[in-house]
Design a protein around this motif. Sequence first.
Motif, PDB file in Angstrom:
ATOM      1  N   VAL A  54      18.588   7.466 -22.190  1.00 52.41           N
ATOM      2  CA  VAL A  54      17.210   7.833 -21.866  1.00 52.41           C
ATOM      3  C   VAL A  54      16.712   7.011 -20.678  1.00 52.41           C
ATOM      4  N   VAL A  55      16.272   7.723 -19.648  1.00 48.45           N
ATOM      5  CA  VAL A  55      15.639   7.108 -18.479  1.00 48.45           C
ATOM      6  C   VAL A  55      14.324   7.830 -18.228  1.00 48.45           C
ATOM      7  N   PHE A  56      13.258   7.058 -18.067  1.00 44.72           N
ATOM      8  CA  PHE A  56      11.921   7.605 -17.813  1.00 44.72           C
ATOM      9  C   PHE A  56      11.482   7.174 -16.416  1.00 44.72           C
ATOM     10  N   SER A  57      10.849   8.082 -15.694  1.00 45.22           N
ATOM     11  CA  SER A  57      10.357   7.747 -14.352  1.00 45.22           C
ATOM     12  C   SER A  57       9.043   8.467 -14.113  1.00 45.22           C
ATOM     13  N   LYS A  58       8.059   7.717 -13.620  1.00 46.88           N
ATOM     14  CA  LYS A  58       6.749   8.301 -13.363  1.00 46.88           C
ATOM     15  C   LYS A  58       6.097   7.589 -12.189  1.00 46.88           C
ATOM     16  N   PRO A  59       5.571   8.337 -11.222  1.00 49.83           N
ATOM     17  CA  PRO A  59       4.863   7.686 -10.109  1.00 49.83           C
ATOM     18  C   PRO A  59       3.480   7.215 -10.535  1.00 49.83           C
ATOM     19  N   CYS A  60       3.055   6.083 -10.016  1.00 51.25           N
ATOM     20  CA  CYS A  60       1.707   5.567 -10.273  1.00 51.25           C
ATOM     21  C   CYS A  60       0.824   6.041  -9.120  1.00 51.25           C
ATOM     22  N   LEU A  61       0.312   7.250  -9.248  1.00 57.15           N
ATOM     23  CA  LEU A  61      -0.418   7.855  -8.137  1.00 57.15           C
ATOM     24  C   LEU A  61      -1.812   7.279  -7.974  1.00 57.15           C
ATOM     25  N   TYR A  65       8.857  11.931  -7.153  1.00 58.73           N
ATOM     26  CA  TYR A  65       9.743  11.150  -8.006  1.00 58.73           C
ATOM     27  C   TYR A  65      10.621  10.293  -7.118  1.00 58.73           C
ATOM     28  N   LEU A  66      11.052   9.182  -7.640  1.00 56.56           N
ATOM     29  CA  LEU A  66      11.855   8.268  -6.817  1.00 56.56           C
ATOM     30  C   LEU A  66      13.287   8.773  -6.710  1.00 56.56           C
ATOM     31  N   PHE A  67      13.960   8.909  -7.862  1.00 58.33           N
ATOM     32  CA  PHE A  67      15.310   9.444  -7.918  1.00 58.33           C
ATOM     33  C   PHE A  67      15.421  10.363  -9.135  1.00 58.33           C
ATOM     34  N   PRO A  68      16.349  11.315  -9.164  1.00 60.14           N
ATOM     35  CA  PRO A  68      16.524  12.187 -10.336  1.00 60.14           C
ATOM     36  C   PRO A  68      16.924  11.372 -11.568  1.00 60.14           C
ATOM     37  N   VAL A  69      16.202  11.559 -12.647  1.00 61.69           N
ATOM     38  CA  VAL A  69      16.450  10.731 -13.839  1.00 61.69           C
ATOM     39  C   VAL A  69      17.798  11.044 -14.471  1.00 61.69           C
ATOM     40  N   ARG A  70      18.257  12.270 -14.396  1.00 62.86           N
ATOM     41  CA  ARG A  70      19.560  12.600 -14.980  1.00 62.86           C
ATOM     42  C   ARG A  70      20.682  11.877 -14.238  1.00 62.86           C
ATOM     43  N   ALA A  71      20.586  11.840 -12.920  1.00 58.76           N
ATOM     44  CA  ALA A  71      21.596  11.120 -12.134  1.00 58.76           C
ATOM     45  C   ALA A  71      21.529   9.616 -12.413  1.00 58.76           C
ATOM     46  N   LEU A  72      20.320   9.080 -12.542  1.00 58.43           N
ATOM     47  CA  LEU A  72      20.174   7.662 -12.892  1.00 58.43           C
ATOM     48  C   LEU A  72      20.796   7.374 -14.254  1.00 58.43           C
ATOM     49  N   SER A  73      20.560   8.268 -15.221  1.00 56.80           N
ATOM     50  CA  SER A  73      21.084   8.075 -16.569  1.00 56.80           C
ATOM     51  C   SER A  73      22.604   8.037 -16.572  1.00 56.80           C
ATOM     52  N   ARG A  74      23.234   8.955 -15.858  1.00 55.02           N
ATOM     53  CA  ARG A  74      24.697   8.994 -15.829  1.00 55.02           C
ATOM     54  C   ARG A  74      25.263   7.748 -15.145  1.00 55.02           C
ATOM     55  N   HIS A  75      24.637   7.346 -14.054  1.00 53.65           N
ATOM     56  CA  HIS A  75      25.116   6.161 -13.333  1.00 53.65           C
ATOM     57  C   HIS A  75      24.949   4.910 -14.194  1.00 53.65           C
ATOM     58  N   LEU A  76      23.807   4.791 -14.869  1.00 54.44           N
ATOM     59  CA  LEU A  76      23.569   3.642 -15.737  1.00 54.44           C
ATOM     60  C   LEU A  76      24.582   3.599 -16.872  1.00 54.44           C
ATOM     61  N   PRO A 102       0.829  -1.219   0.000  1.00 55.19           N
ATOM     62  CA  PRO A 102       0.000   0.000   0.000  1.00 55.19           C
ATOM     63  C   PRO A 102       0.859   1.264   0.000  1.00 55.19           C
ATOM     64  N   VAL A 103       1.700   1.395  -1.030  1.00 60.96           N
ATOM     65  CA  VAL A 103       2.566   2.565  -1.182  1.00 60.96           C
ATOM     66  C   VAL A 103       2.489   3.021  -2.631  1.00 60.96           C
ATOM     67  N   THR A 104       3.008   4.200  -2.900  1.00 59.56           N
ATOM     68  CA  THR A 104       3.085   4.673  -4.279  1.00 59.56           C
ATOM     69  C   THR A 104       4.165   3.896  -5.021  1.00 59.56           C
ATOM     70  N   TYR A 105       3.803   3.367  -6.177  1.00 62.05           N
ATOM     71  CA  TYR A 105       4.768   2.661  -7.016  1.00 62.05           C
ATOM     72  C   TYR A 105       5.292   3.602  -8.099  1.00 62.05           C
ATOM     73  N   HIS A 106       6.477   3.279  -8.582  1.00 61.86           N
ATOM     74  CA  HIS A 106       7.104   4.094  -9.613  1.00 61.86           C
ATOM     75  C   HIS A 106       7.426   3.220 -10.823  1.00 61.86           C
ATOM     76  N   HIS A 107       7.060   3.719 -11.973  1.00 51.46           N
ATOM     77  CA  HIS A 107       7.321   3.030 -13.241  1.00 51.46           C
ATOM     78  C   HIS A 107       8.536   3.691 -13.875  1.00 51.46           C
ATOM     79  N   LEU A 108       9.623   2.934 -14.004  1.00 47.43           N
ATOM     80  CA  LEU A 108      10.847   3.439 -14.607  1.00 47.43           C
ATOM     81  C   LEU A 108      11.172   2.636 -15.856  1.00 47.43           C
ATOM     82  N   VAL A 109      11.712   3.311 -16.861  1.00 45.97           N
ATOM     83  CA  VAL A 109      12.104   2.659 -18.103  1.00 45.97           C
ATOM     84  C   VAL A 109      13.537   3.065 -18.419  1.00 45.97           C
ATOM     85  N   PHE A 110      14.414   2.088 -18.602  1.00 42.27           N
ATOM     86  CA  PHE A 110      15.816   2.317 -18.939  1.00 42.27           C
ATOM     87  C   PHE A 110      16.050   1.803 -20.362  1.00 42.27           C
TER      88      PHE A 110
END
Length: 385
Positions: free
Chosen positions: A231-238, A181-192, A89-97
């Motif tokens: 490209v990294v996409f992130s969106k909360p499933c509110l 948002y879960l994590f900043p997408v730009r930071a995720l992109s660089r780390h990935l 019972p929490v907010t889920y996040h949909h991420l695409v790498f």
Amino acid sequence: MAKSASLQVLVNACLDGLVATQTLSPRQWQVCHHVRDCRTAVLGGFALHCDQCDAEALCYHACRDRHCPRCQRQASEAWCARQRAALLPVTYHHLVFTLPSALNGWIEVHPKQLYDLLFETVWTTLSAFGANPKRLNGQLGMTAVLHTWGQTLTRHVHLHCLVPGGAFSATGQWHPAKSTYLFPVRALSRHLRGGFVSRLRQAVAAGELCRLTEPREIDRLLDTLMGTEWVVFSKPCLARSETVVDYLGRYSHRTALSDSRLLSFDGESVELSYKDYRDGDQRKVMMLSGEELLRRFLLHVLPKGFMRVRHFGFLANRCRAQRLPAIRAAIGAVQARPLAVMTTEPGTTGHPQPSKPFDGYPCPSCRGGQLRVRTALAPKRRDGG
């Protein structure tokens, strides 16, 4: 004159023309044979008889190949039911790498190695962000599904991830995500990007990518990848996380192409329906030769035994039975209800329903009787096979 369009029709009509210009791998041949023989006399089946009107019907076995658009519906529905039962019972996040298209040539010759590296790097990236004391300071959970296609069936490798918005600490506490948002997408992109390219260099040095034989070309491509924005996409499933589970479930046990997207086939050309995401998600139609559509379909044949769906962190299969109750207790939630067995009767919605004994198929002739098995049909040898 246009024929009824389906992948099976295309395989029967166009496979010979495709192999005249392109060499297929043994795995691609196997998938083509499975699709061609699905629900035909080649696989055998049953002769059915109605207990009221004496109508007769034949029911042939399915190939059950995960690349066949006519199969795996029950497995997909059962998978969705299991994931819905495990939702927190929490907010889920949909991420695409997404992997850059520059890697498509390497994926062509070493698909398993690069797909495995994508899973590994994505999870390493997310778990590092989650474990950071300045962020969530705990263990994340992740369900990931590999997609290798775009709407027009070209190669477009990306990983869909469903991540609960929080982390479970070593002390048994739940640390919720601090923002929408879960994590900043730009930071995720660089780390990935850094992690994936580093793993590629290691794989090349270890000889794991043996079909890449030009050192200069390897270095050039790796340098190009480091200069590309990934490209990294992130969106909360509110609203409802179940919708994302159902979206992932459509492709958890099946592949890119459904027969409903094949609008017509005249023996040479086929009309393919697709959604143009760059033009407001409009539904459009493109014309392809039968051989070209079949070639694009075969780009997405996975290595035999490859696991397209994987679970990580506290959602991993080895620990979720213990971790999920502990997390629910930590956030004060009630236990989820036990999972019911799935049924596949006509008219079901794909949600869990109590199972009941099989009692035959409804008769389409009299609509009152039941078609019951009269005799088993042995598989028949395909003509010319």
